[in-house]
Write an enzyme that holds these catalytic residues in place. Sequence first.
Site, short mmCIF file in Angstrom:
data_model
loop_
_atom_site.label_atom_id
_atom_site.label_comp_id
_atom_site.label_asym_id
_atom_site.label_seq_id
_atom_site.Cartn_x
_atom_site.Cartn_y
_atom_site.Cartn_z
N SER A 241 0.82 -1.22 0.00
CA SER A 241 0.00 0.00 0.00
C SER A 241 0.85 1.26 0.00
O SER A 241 0.56 2.23 -0.72
CB SER A 241 -0.98 0.00 1.18
OG SER A 241 -0.31 -0.22 2.40
N HIS A 271 -2.11 -8.86 2.10
CA HIS A 271 -1.81 -7.57 2.76
C HIS A 271 -2.98 -7.26 3.72
O HIS A 271 -3.32 -8.08 4.56
CB HIS A 271 -1.58 -6.52 1.66
CG HIS A 271 -0.98 -5.23 2.13
ND1 HIS A 271 -0.40 -5.04 3.35
CD2 HIS A 271 -0.87 -4.01 1.50
CE1 HIS A 271 0.03 -3.80 3.46
NE2 HIS A 271 -0.25 -3.15 2.36
N HIS A 318 5.37 -12.62 7.80
CA HIS A 318 5.62 -11.25 7.35
C HIS A 318 6.81 -11.23 6.42
O HIS A 318 7.75 -12.02 6.58
CB HIS A 318 5.88 -10.31 8.53
CG HIS A 318 5.66 -8.88 8.18
ND1 HIS A 318 6.67 -8.09 7.68
CD2 HIS A 318 4.55 -8.11 8.22
CE1 HIS A 318 6.17 -6.89 7.43
NE2 HIS A 318 4.89 -6.86 7.75
N ARG A 327 2.48 -4.54 16.97
CA ARG A 327 1.10 -4.08 16.75
C ARG A 327 0.12 -5.17 17.21
O ARG A 327 -0.97 -4.88 17.70
CB ARG A 327 0.87 -3.75 15.27
CG ARG A 327 1.81 -2.67 14.74
CD ARG A 327 1.69 -2.48 13.24
NE ARG A 327 2.04 -3.69 12.50
CZ ARG A 327 1.93 -3.82 11.18
NH1 ARG A 327 1.46 -2.81 10.46
NH2 ARG A 327 2.27 -4.94 10.57
N ASP A 373 -2.67 -8.21 11.69
CA ASP A 373 -4.03 -8.63 11.33
C ASP A 373 -4.55 -9.81 12.16
O ASP A 373 -5.74 -10.10 12.13
CB ASP A 373 -4.07 -9.00 9.84
CG ASP A 373 -3.68 -7.82 8.96
OD1 ASP A 373 -4.17 -6.72 9.23
OD2 ASP A 373 -2.87 -8.01 8.04
N1 CMX Z 1 0.68 -19.76 6.32
C1 CMX Z 1 1.11 -20.69 5.43
N2 CMX Z 1 2.18 -20.53 4.67
C2 CMX Z 1 2.89 -19.39 4.80
C3 CMX Z 1 2.54 -18.41 5.72
C4 CMX Z 1 1.37 -18.60 6.48
N3 CMX Z 1 0.92 -17.69 7.35
N4 CMX Z 1 3.44 -17.41 5.64
C5 CMX Z 1 4.32 -17.75 4.69
N5 CMX Z 1 4.00 -18.95 4.17
C6 CMX Z 1 4.66 -19.68 3.09
C7 CMX Z 1 4.66 -18.82 1.83
O1 CMX Z 1 3.41 -18.89 1.17
C8 CMX Z 1 5.82 -19.41 1.07
O2 CMX Z 1 5.39 -20.63 0.52
P1 CMX Z 1 5.91 -21.15 -0.92
O3 CMX Z 1 7.39 -21.19 -0.83
O4 CMX Z 1 5.25 -22.46 -1.08
O5 CMX Z 1 5.43 -20.11 -1.91
C9 CMX Z 1 6.80 -19.73 2.19
O6 CMX Z 1 6.02 -19.86 3.39
C10 CMX Z 1 7.87 -18.70 2.40
O7 CMX Z 1 7.25 -17.45 2.63
P2 CMX Z 1 7.99 -16.30 3.46
O8 CMX Z 1 9.24 -15.97 2.72
O9 CMX Z 1 8.09 -16.68 4.88
O10 CMX Z 1 6.94 -15.11 3.39
P3 CMX Z 1 6.71 -14.04 2.25
O11 CMX Z 1 7.61 -12.89 2.51
O12 CMX Z 1 6.77 -14.66 0.90
O13 CMX Z 1 5.18 -13.62 2.50
C11 CMX Z 1 3.28 -12.99 3.76
C12 CMX Z 1 4.80 -12.83 3.58
C13 CMX Z 1 2.77 -11.98 4.77
C14 CMX Z 1 2.60 -12.69 2.41
C15 CMX Z 1 2.98 -14.45 4.19
O14 CMX Z 1 3.59 -14.69 5.44
C16 CMX Z 1 1.50 -14.76 4.25
O15 CMX Z 1 0.92 -15.13 3.22
N6 CMX Z 1 0.85 -14.63 5.47
C17 CMX Z 1 -0.57 -14.86 5.61
C18 CMX Z 1 -1.34 -13.64 5.11
C19 CMX Z 1 -1.19 -12.45 6.04
O16 CMX Z 1 -1.36 -12.55 7.24
N7 CMX Z 1 -0.91 -11.28 5.48
C20 CMX Z 1 -0.87 -10.02 6.24
C21 CMX Z 1 0.54 -9.42 6.37
C22 CMX Z 1 0.49 -8.11 7.12
C23 CMX Z 1 -0.17 -7.03 6.31
O17 CMX Z 1 0.36 -6.66 5.26
O18 CMX Z 1 -1.25 -6.57 6.69
#
Ligand code: CMX
Length: 440
Positions: A241, A271, A318, A327, A373
């Site tokens: 964002s 996000h 994250h 937070r 979140d």
């Molecule tokens: N549940 C399951 N799998 C997860 C996970 C979760 N909460 N968090 C990360 N992973 C997975 C990723 O999908 C990725 O899988 P692949 O290799 O199969 O594609 C792997 O773990 C490695 O990911 P990472 O390097 O640890 O995390 P990223 O930097 O790629 O992604 C984020 C970060 C936030 C998108 C991810 O942790 C996620 O999808 N979390 C759940 C959604 C969420 O809560 N988002 C809100 C974030 C805060 C905000 O912006 O508001």
Amino acid sequence: MEVIKERFKVKADAAGAEIKELLKQHGTKKIGEVTLAQIYQGMRGITGLVTETSLLDAQEGIRFRGYSIPELQTKLPTAIPGGEPLPEGLFHLMLIGDLPTEAEVQHMTSVWQRRSHVPKHVFETIDALPVSAHPMTMFVTGVMAMQTESNFAREYAVGLNKKDYWSIIFDDCMDLIARLPRIAAYVYRRKYKNGEDIQPNGLLDWAGNLAHMMGYDNESFKELMRLYMTIHADHEGGNVSAHTTHLVGSALSDPYLSYAAGMNGLAGPLHGLANQEVIKWIFEMQKQLQTDLPAREQIAQYVKETLEGGKVVPGYGHAVLRKTDPRFTAQMEFGKKHMPEDKLCRTVWNIYETVPPILQSLGKIKNPWPNVDAHSGALLVHYGLVEYEFYTVLFAVSRALGVLSSLCWDRALSFPLERPKSVTTESVKLWLEGKEQIWE
Ligand code: CMX
């Protein structure tokens, strides 16, 4: 000129001179190296932006102009003695760089009250959407409809001197922030309360008024809104964002267009939309298990099913943080103070005990800890705000404080059009074979 605008100009001129000198002396210094993996994998860890308002530390979490969330909870002015910080104060801090006095926060409240009028056609545009539309769609549509009010767009069309960009952008940002609570509350009342709109109360602070216009006049809910609007405001510049708002703004798109673009990014489930996903996921778990207080073993089983289904556990992980998000902690403390026996909050706390080791055991997740979140929805449900599809709109109203104070800085520092280089895999292969050097 408003006092706050004059002070901003003084600070921005000084910062601009300092940056000029810094670049003159150190402009050729290297800040890191970029690997092939980084350009294919979401540019993680590439330092490529300047955002003055806040800085994220992977271990400690966010600091706004050097202050952590617990520090801000003691240092920023409050609406009630010992209460939660007023988001007006955080905005002042991000914009000016100094902690505000009580009087400065009151000034901010009155500036925003004065600028808060939303024209009728904005509501009519929202009304043109079906009630079934997602609240974020209605909200962003409202912001886009309000772009008719952009002073920057109007004055640029007539002919504007570059040195005056910052001033008009500043005014647009203040107008937009002032008007957002009215639009958000209108969307809420239209979608969930039979369109029974509630007029603003000119005596209330920005977040208190948002609560009031949504139909929540409970003092403790107003306090939650003040905390919520403060902690969701900014998370340095690289998140979707903030980065989108900055990127679109770099094309001199006005603040309405830039902010709307950023909020379309916030509406993604990885996000900001994760806040609705968390509560949806917990409600589904309660339904499947037929209990409103699942045991930890039951939660563990449900988490495993989620992962086996190829889904993420919302609210966990994250891109930058590597510890529990402060937070999340601030919201957990609010819950423990105001609603220690609440079953949904207790479930969130039980999930916090259960999920990290499971995610850790997968071996691929860099951060198994909760983000912002993971908690917010449970607090909102406690006060009766059960319509979880609306939650990202609240995040968006708060996020305006960070991305728009940053946009003021972008124009005050005359940051140029943002345009990084991209490559094709074909060119990468040629480069690896030593046949091409197209990007050097
Ligand atoms: N549940 C399951 N799998 C997860 C996970 C979760 N909460 N968090 C990360 N992973 C997975 C990723 O999908 C990725 O899988 P692949 O290799 O199969 O594609 C792997 O773990 C490695 O990911 P990472 O390097 O640890 O995390 P990223 O930097 O790629 O992604 C984020 C970060 C936030 C998108 C991810 O942790 C996620 O999808 N979390 C759940 C959604 C969420 O809560 N988002 C809100 C974030 C805060 C905000 O912006 O508001």
